[in-house]
Write an enzyme that holds these catalytic residues in place. Sequence first.
Site, short mmCIF file in Angstrom:
data_model
loop_
_atom_site.label_atom_id
_atom_site.label_comp_id
_atom_site.label_asym_id
_atom_site.label_seq_id
_atom_site.Cartn_x
_atom_site.Cartn_y
_atom_site.Cartn_z
CB SER A 1 -0.98 -0.01 1.18
OG SER A 1 -0.30 0.14 2.40
CG ASN A 2 3.61 2.61 3.03
OD1 ASN A 2 3.49 3.78 3.34
ND2 ASN A 2 3.33 1.62 3.86
CG LEU B 1 9.57 -7.95 6.29
CD1 LEU B 1 8.69 -9.07 6.79
CD2 LEU B 1 9.44 -6.74 7.21
CB ILE C 1 19.95 -3.00 3.47
CG1 ILE C 1 18.46 -2.72 3.31
CG2 ILE C 1 20.72 -2.47 2.27
CD1 ILE C 1 17.79 -3.44 2.14
CG ASN D 1 12.82 0.97 6.73
OD1 ASN D 1 11.99 0.47 5.97
ND2 ASN D 1 12.92 0.60 8.00
CG HIS E 1 10.08 0.93 12.46
ND1 HIS E 1 10.34 -0.40 12.19
CD2 HIS E 1 9.65 1.00 13.73
CE1 HIS E 1 10.07 -1.10 13.28
NE2 HIS E 1 9.66 -0.29 14.24
CG ASP F 1 13.84 -1.10 12.43
OD1 ASP F 1 13.61 -0.86 11.23
OD2 ASP F 1 13.32 -2.03 13.06
CD GLU G 1 3.53 2.88 7.50
OE1 GLU G 1 4.44 2.45 8.21
OE2 GLU G 1 2.84 2.14 6.77
C1 GRF Z 1 4.34 -0.63 6.72
O1 GRF Z 1 3.62 -0.52 7.90
C2 GRF Z 1 5.77 -0.21 6.93
O2 GRF Z 1 5.93 0.70 7.96
C3 GRF Z 1 6.43 -1.49 7.31
O3 GRF Z 1 5.78 -2.46 6.56
C4 GRF Z 1 4.46 -2.05 6.25
C5 GRF Z 1 4.23 -2.22 4.79
O4 GRF Z 1 2.88 -2.09 4.44
N1 GRF Z 1 7.84 -1.38 7.21
P1 GRF Z 1 2.47 -2.05 2.92
O5 GRF Z 1 2.99 -3.31 2.25
O6 GRF Z 1 3.08 -0.83 2.30
O7 GRF Z 1 0.97 -2.00 2.89
#
Ligand code: GRF
Length: 192
Positions: A13-14, A85, A88, A102, A104, A145, A174
């Site tokens: 989604s991001n 996940l 890197i 990144n 978080h 992180d 986000e």
């Molecule tokens: C997000 O909450 C981000 O902060 C974390 O993983 C999630 C990814 O969500 N690192 P999406 O795949 O972008 O919906």
Amino acid sequence: MQQIAIFASGAGSNAREIIRHFQHHPTIRISLIVCNKPGAGVLQIADKEKIPALMLEKDNFFRGDAYVETLKEFGIDFIVLAGFLWKIPDALIKAYPGKIINIHPALLPKYGGKGMYGAHVHESVIEAGEKESGITIHYVDEYYDHGQPIFQSTVAIEPTDTPESLAAKIHQLEHKFYPVIIEEILNKPNKG
Ligand code: GRF
């Protein structure tokens, strides 16, 4: 043109919001989606948006050159992690110094580190009785992180909040801020 690769292995989604934000941008382009999970939602998004996707193999990523050559071939200048996940590898950090960020889903340095991802983060925050949580956008270094923070935004936790409802609030933050902060970083002179 500054070209971004988004590393994502979840729903994406991001990634979707970032792609939308830069769709008609004159100087910044999302040129590649990098993924380590076959079937991940982000791959459908890449397909729909006609953005090439690179699938990573664990051995090549950690024991090889971390696909640096391939990223250079795509002309990638900047790397955005959005739900990626794997740690890197140093080879990638050295090839893109100060050019990997990144997001978080908590207020680092709290609730970060290995194993602190997805629902684990929100469950821990709620269990600890925190009154607020939020997002942290930070540069990536060789520790999970850990790199220099760039931006944080907070959200209140109500007594009725569950890990799921908190996750939804965090996702909204986000989506609102990540694309804008990426643009700010890339617009700074001497970055990107
Ligand atoms: C997000 O909450 C981000 O902060 C974390 O993983 C999630 C990814 O969500 N690192 P999406 O795949 O972008 O919906």
